[in-house]
Design an enzyme around this catalytic site. Structure first.
Site, mmCIF file in Angstrom:
data_model
loop_
_atom_site.group_PDB
_atom_site.id
_atom_site.type_symbol
_atom_site.label_atom_id
_atom_site.label_comp_id
_atom_site.label_asym_id
_atom_site.label_seq_id
_atom_site.Cartn_x
_atom_site.Cartn_y
_atom_site.Cartn_z
ATOM 1 N N SER A 1 10.609 -11.749 -6.761
ATOM 2 C CA SER A 1 11.922 -11.568 -7.516
ATOM 3 C C SER A 1 12.848 -11.953 -6.842
ATOM 4 O O SER A 1 13.079 -12.255 -5.687
ATOM 5 C CB SER A 1 12.015 -9.952 -7.438
ATOM 6 O OG SER A 1 13.267 -9.451 -7.680
ATOM 7 N N GLY A 2 14.325 -12.494 -7.610
ATOM 8 C CA GLY A 2 15.336 -12.941 -7.256
ATOM 9 C C GLY A 2 16.392 -11.927 -6.504
ATOM 10 O O GLY A 2 17.518 -12.208 -6.130
ATOM 11 N N ASP B 1 -3.060 -9.514 7.599
ATOM 12 C CA ASP B 1 -2.092 -9.460 8.589
ATOM 13 C C ASP B 1 -1.811 -7.942 9.262
ATOM 14 O O ASP B 1 -1.232 -7.942 10.201
ATOM 15 C CB ASP B 1 -0.845 -9.572 7.906
ATOM 16 C CG ASP B 1 -0.673 -8.651 6.429
ATOM 17 O OD1 ASP B 1 -1.691 -8.230 5.924
ATOM 18 O OD2 ASP B 1 0.520 -8.660 6.128
ATOM 19 N N ILE C 1 12.032 -10.760 -20.173
ATOM 20 C CA ILE C 1 12.209 -9.814 -21.320
ATOM 21 C C ILE C 1 13.324 -10.275 -22.190
ATOM 22 O O ILE C 1 14.103 -11.092 -21.849
ATOM 23 C CB ILE C 1 12.566 -8.395 -20.375
ATOM 24 C CG1 ILE C 1 13.999 -9.077 -19.916
ATOM 25 C CG2 ILE C 1 11.591 -8.020 -19.635
ATOM 26 C CD1 ILE C 1 14.646 -7.688 -19.068
ATOM 27 N N CYS D 1 0.897 -1.142 0.053
ATOM 28 C CA CYS D 1 -0.106 -0.097 -0.066
ATOM 29 C C CYS D 1 0.927 1.372 0.050
ATOM 30 O O CYS D 1 2.174 1.064 -0.002
ATOM 31 C CB CYS D 1 -0.978 -0.080 1.222
ATOM 32 S SG CYS D 1 -1.861 -1.521 1.428
#
Length: 644
Positions: free
Chosen positions: A368-369, A99, A289, A2
């Site tokens: 994501s890594g 949460d 990509i 958020c």
């Protein structure tokens, strides 16, 4: 995930909070809310923009008010189920499944003592109606942002710096020391802020405002201490089961009431996470990509797509391929706005375009890594700095001869670039230097003399301050392991200052949440319990992570050449952006203000055009800095004097 904002005893707090919240609308298009309460001779206002991920009903709406406590929160708690069970066993009754409610009740029960128990990414403000106190807090590793500004007894805070700039009537002054740091690094360190009055709440810390005007600060987690504890674990012979730790973290990061997808470059880090995620969510979507053929050829970029396709086919992943052929003239000012501060990493464009495509397909959450390279020594600079130690034992005459020979080689012709020559020139620029200086020089844009030649001479003292700050942070440890010293430096500076920052801003600009399972407190603890000689083995970086990944990934993916989550900058600079570079050098605001020197910029352009040096990254960052500076000073009445 958020956008949060608020004011505490701030003039026109209601109007200011509404405008803050409106500026953050892209972070939370699913809902908006505001809370107000009188506070002595002032008021407190909390604002919120919601991106609904867990508990999509109104019971998850914010600001959340319950029995005198009010919370505006940005983040995800991956151990919320355990905390919920513990609180329920103690008699807490929950209205919903978010949460957010777990965090609010954890705060009610434990106060600031709850903070080290939180496992996730978060930034929040919590107000206690009974005491009149407002507390701000930020997660352990700085995944989520929190900017604040104090004037007198008043305070204003928000998830993004642009929100603070928008509500202060142009009164914020550009901090030219931060711009000098940005030139050095191509990003602004988390310890600095591009506007003078504003600041970033440090990772792993909290700030408490009291009605009597006092402000108290505290730290609940320190990466330096975690690294020291890891060293002691390693000395005691304790070795973490890294495969189990990464698998458990990935599983927790899948917690969501909406679909989760992944970034899949075809490299080790994203492939490992995608393979693990596909176990929990068969048929999971992944996004990758590619670049225009002519750009990839000019840049001599590896073909990562074939590896991504191989992983997708093996694990039943629904792969979406996106060709990055952006209109960079349009995207550059757009990305500069969203990034909040001058950040010169074109990977931000990749992230934005991937997240935009995912969002159009209905995806709100992506894995994501990010972070694996910093924690497990996966960057070329880590290996290069180790090799430099051996290179320094080569006789000086041989080193001088090699340096002269490499210096004469071109980095590019009119048709293609030569990556190996660029790497060789980069290596020789720092290989003879002392440890901290060499490490800094291996990933920053300029050495001290080059930076001094580029900027206003009056800022020479500022350059010294910026370089000293790097040395102080890098040397602030008692680790006896060179590789882990580099990893600790990266985790304290490079990771929060650049990679987590651009990931947050780029993804949230597309109203998408990105989660980073490697940047998890348990993974970090495990990473620093691994000795450096297990992270770099021979010429293999991330060796221990690769070993763990072989439990699920084929060896041809695990041990493939390292890819680049970057962009074909040389192609862009020599084609799409060449006229803009000329404009900025000849008549840009940074040159006209005196901050940058036209003659030094012209030399960069000339050497780059001749193919003798590769300054494409430097010039790209000058463009991002120029666009940011124009936005920060034009029509706002902001002071642009060069006093640092």
């Amino acid at each position: 995930m958020c956008g949060i904002a608020g004011t505490y005893r701030w003039p026109d707090g209601k109007v200011v909070t509404d405008r803050l919240t409106e500026t953050l609308a892209h972070r939370g298009p699913d809902g908006a809310g505001r809370y107000s309460h009188p506070l002595g001779d002032g008021e407190v206002h909390l604002g919120h923009r919601r991106l609904a991920i867990i508990d999509l009903s109104e019971t998850g709406a914010q600001p959340m008010v319950s029995d005198g406590l009010v919370l505006t929160y940005n983040g995800e708690l991956y151990n919320a189920p355990e905390l919920r069970a513990e609180l329920a066993a103690a008699g807490v009754r929950f209205r919903g499944t978010s949460d957010t409610e777990v965090l609010l009740e954890a705060w009610r029960r434990w106060g600031t003592d709850c903070l080290p128990r939180l496992r996730g990414m978060f930034a929040f403000g919590i107000f206690d109606e009974r005491t009149g106190e407002l507390v701000l807090a930020r997660d352990q590793l700085g995944i989520k942002p929190l900017f604040l500004l104090r004037r007198g007894e008043g305070l204003v805070f928000a998830s993004e710096l642009k929100a603070l700039a928008a509500v202060t009537g142009g009164s914020l002054q550009v901090d030219h020391a931060a711009l000098v740091a940005s030139l050095l690094y191509y990003w602004v360190p988390d310890s600095r802020c591009a506007f003078r009055e504003a600041e970033k709440l440090p990772p792993g810390s909290w700030l408490r405002c009291r009605p009597d005007g006092r402000v108290e600060r505290g730290r609940f987690w320190n990466l330096k201490d975690v690294a020291a504890e890891g060293r002691e674990r390693a000395r005691g012979g304790e070795q973490p089961d890294l495969a189990a730790v990464v698998e458990e973290s990935t599983r927790r990061h899948m917690l969501s009431d909406v679909p989760v997808a992944t970034f899949l470059s075809g490299g080790l880090d994203s492939s490992y996470l995608t393979a693990l995620a596909a176990r929990d969510q068969p048929g999971i979507s992944a996004y990758t990509i590619g670049f225009r053929a002519e750009d990839a050829k000019f840049e001599a970029m590896p073909d990562d797509l074939r590896y991504a396709r191989q992983v997708a086919e093996r694990f039943g992943v629904d792969l979406h391929e996106i060709e990055i052929a952006p209109n960079v003239l349009d995207l550059l000012p757009q990305m500069t706005y969203h990034l909040d501060e001058p950040i010169g990493d074109p990977a931000a464009i990749n992230t934005f375009l991937i997240c935009s495509a995912a969002r159009e397909a209905g995806v709100k959450v992506m894995l994501s890594g990010m972070g694996a390279d910093e924690l497990f020594a996966g960057y070329r600079k880590h290996l290069a700095n180790l090799i430099a130690l051996r290179y320094q034992r080569v006789p000086s005459p041989l080193r001088r001869g090699l340096s002269r020979a490499v210096d004469r080689l071109p980095v590019a012709t009119s048709r293609r670039g030569y990556r190996s020559v660029r790497f060789a020139k980069r290596f020789l620029s720092f290989a003879d230097l002392p440890e901290e200086t060499a490490f800094r020089r291996s990933y920053t844009m300029y050495d001290q003399d080059e930076l001094l030649a580029l900027i206003d001479p009056d800022l020479a003292g500022t350059v010294d301050d910026v370089l000293t700050e790097h040395a102080d942070v890098y040397q602030d440890n008692d680790l006896d392991d060179f590789v882990n010293r580099m990893c600790l430096g990266d985790a304290r500076m490079f990771l929060p200052g650049l990679n987590l920052t651009y990931t947050d801003r780029s993804s949230m600009a597309a109203s998408t949440e990105v989660r980073v399972p490697y940047v998890d407190v348990e993974v970090v603890k495990a990473a620093f319990a691994v000795p450096g000689d297990r992270k770099i083995v021979g010429r293999q970086g991330k060796a221990v992570l690769k070993e763990a990944a072989t439990s699920i990934l084929p060896r041809e993916i695990v041990y493939r050449p390292k890819g680049l989550f970057s962009a074909p900058l040389r192609a862009w600079m020599s084609r799409d952006l060449a006229p803009l570079v000329r404009e900025v050098i000849n008549d840009g605001e940074l040159v006209r203000s005196g901050f940058l020197r036209r003659d030094a910029l012209a030399r960069l352009v000339a050497e780059d055009a001749a193919g003798q040096r590769d300054f494409s990254k430097h010039l790209w960052h000058v463009l991002t800095l120029e666009y940011w500076y124009r936005g920060a000073t034009s029509g706002s009445g902001q002071n642009s004097s060069l006093t640092a």
